[in-house]
Write an enzyme that holds these catalytic residues in place. Structure first.
Site, PDB file in Angstrom:
ATOM      1  N   PRO A   1       4.782  31.436 -31.046  1.00 48.73           N
ATOM      2  CG  PRO A   1       2.942  32.828 -31.251  1.00 48.73           C
ATOM      3  CD  PRO A   1       4.339  32.629 -31.751  1.00 48.73           C
ATOM      4  CD  GLU A   2       7.176  25.746 -29.482  1.00 49.52           C
ATOM      5  OE1 GLU A   2       6.905  24.623 -29.042  1.00 49.52           O
ATOM      6  OE2 GLU A   2       8.329  26.196 -29.519  1.00 49.52           O
TER       7      GLU A   2
END
Length: 270
Positions: free
Chosen positions: A2-3
């Protein structure tokens, strides 16, 4: 992993269910995450969630007594569920609220974290040296240009450095450099000021668009509502090696930089 857009989407998803609610119980099934979950996390019980913020890829659950610092690691995700929802193998933490809901942290690889601090969150060792947020006025082309003058590393590695700017992960670095027409292997100190102004603007556009689309689903990311992100459908270069460039039709090329896939157009990016 997840960014920033995925974490921001998670923040937006959990906020309506948590903000202003009292923590009734914190259930820790497995404290062995990237750093052990401290016993002090139980200090949340009885406190009201007064704010839910994001700093870089950290979520900050704020109370009047302290702040829980939460990171999703490589494979973590958050879900809002009713009390009593059966827990699965990788459901490590539940934060139960007074409204009958709970926030559940699921993290198969256990590279995430849940920490507690009574000090201002920005003074925590994990946050104190972070660069500016990319979607704020503090981040712009002039800032990038000044920070890059003595940096000989590749421009892609430069913009992925959290001490320079937070949240520009691999996917969005690939996409932003393509949009700005900058070769990812070019030395950071060789990129001109005008090009940095274009790059900063494109980073903002790419991240904002990804947030609007709910993030980018590559393997197992879903938002807190269980829905996938759709920005993957708009990727111009990432994951498209040997496919035609949308700009000129040349085949996109792939190299490894810092152990990560880097895809670019040999003609459009200089």
């Amino acid at each position: 992993m997840p960014e920033l857009p995925e974490v921001e989407v998670s923040r937006q998803g959990i906020t309506p269910f948590m903000l202003g609610e009292t923590v009734m119980r914190v259930v820790v099934r497995n404290a062995s995450l990237r750093w052990p979950i401290p016993s002090e996390i139980q200090e949340m019980v009885g406190l009201t969630i007064t704010g839910i913020r994001r700093r870089a890829k950290y979520l900050l659950l704020e109370t009047d007594w302290g702040t829980a610092i939460l990171h999703l690691g490589m494979s973590g995700n958050l879900k809002v569920l009713p009390h009593g929802s059966p827990a699965g193998k990788h459901d490590h933490v539940d934060i139960e609220l007074g409204n009958g809901k709970l926030l559940r942290l699921n993290d198969p690889r256990r590279f995430g974290c849940l920490l507690w601090t009574r000090e201002p969150a920005e003074q925590h060792p994990l946050l104190v040296k972070l660069g500016p947020e990319p979607l704020t006025e503090d981040f712009n082309g002039d800032y990038l240009y000044q920070r890059s003058r003595k940096r000989k590393i590749a421009v892609k590695q430069f913009i992925m450095d959290n001490h320079v700017v937070v949240g520009v992960g691999n996917i969005y670095a690939n996409e932003s450099l393509f949009s700005a027409g900058i070769h990812p292997q070019r030395a950071a100190n060789e990129v001109e000021q005008g090009q940095y102004q274009a790059l900063a603007a494109d980073i903002k556009k790419v991240l904002a668009r990804a947030i609007t689309q709910g993030g980018t689903t590559l393997k197992d990311f879903t938002g807190s509502d269980g829905k996938p992100g759709y920005f993957v459908q708009e990727l111009q270069v990432y994951g498209r090696a040997e496919q035609p460039c949308s700009g000129c039709g040349a085949l996109l090329q792939e190299v490894r930089m810092g152990g990560r896939s880097t895809v670019f157009c040999p003609l459009c990016q200089r």
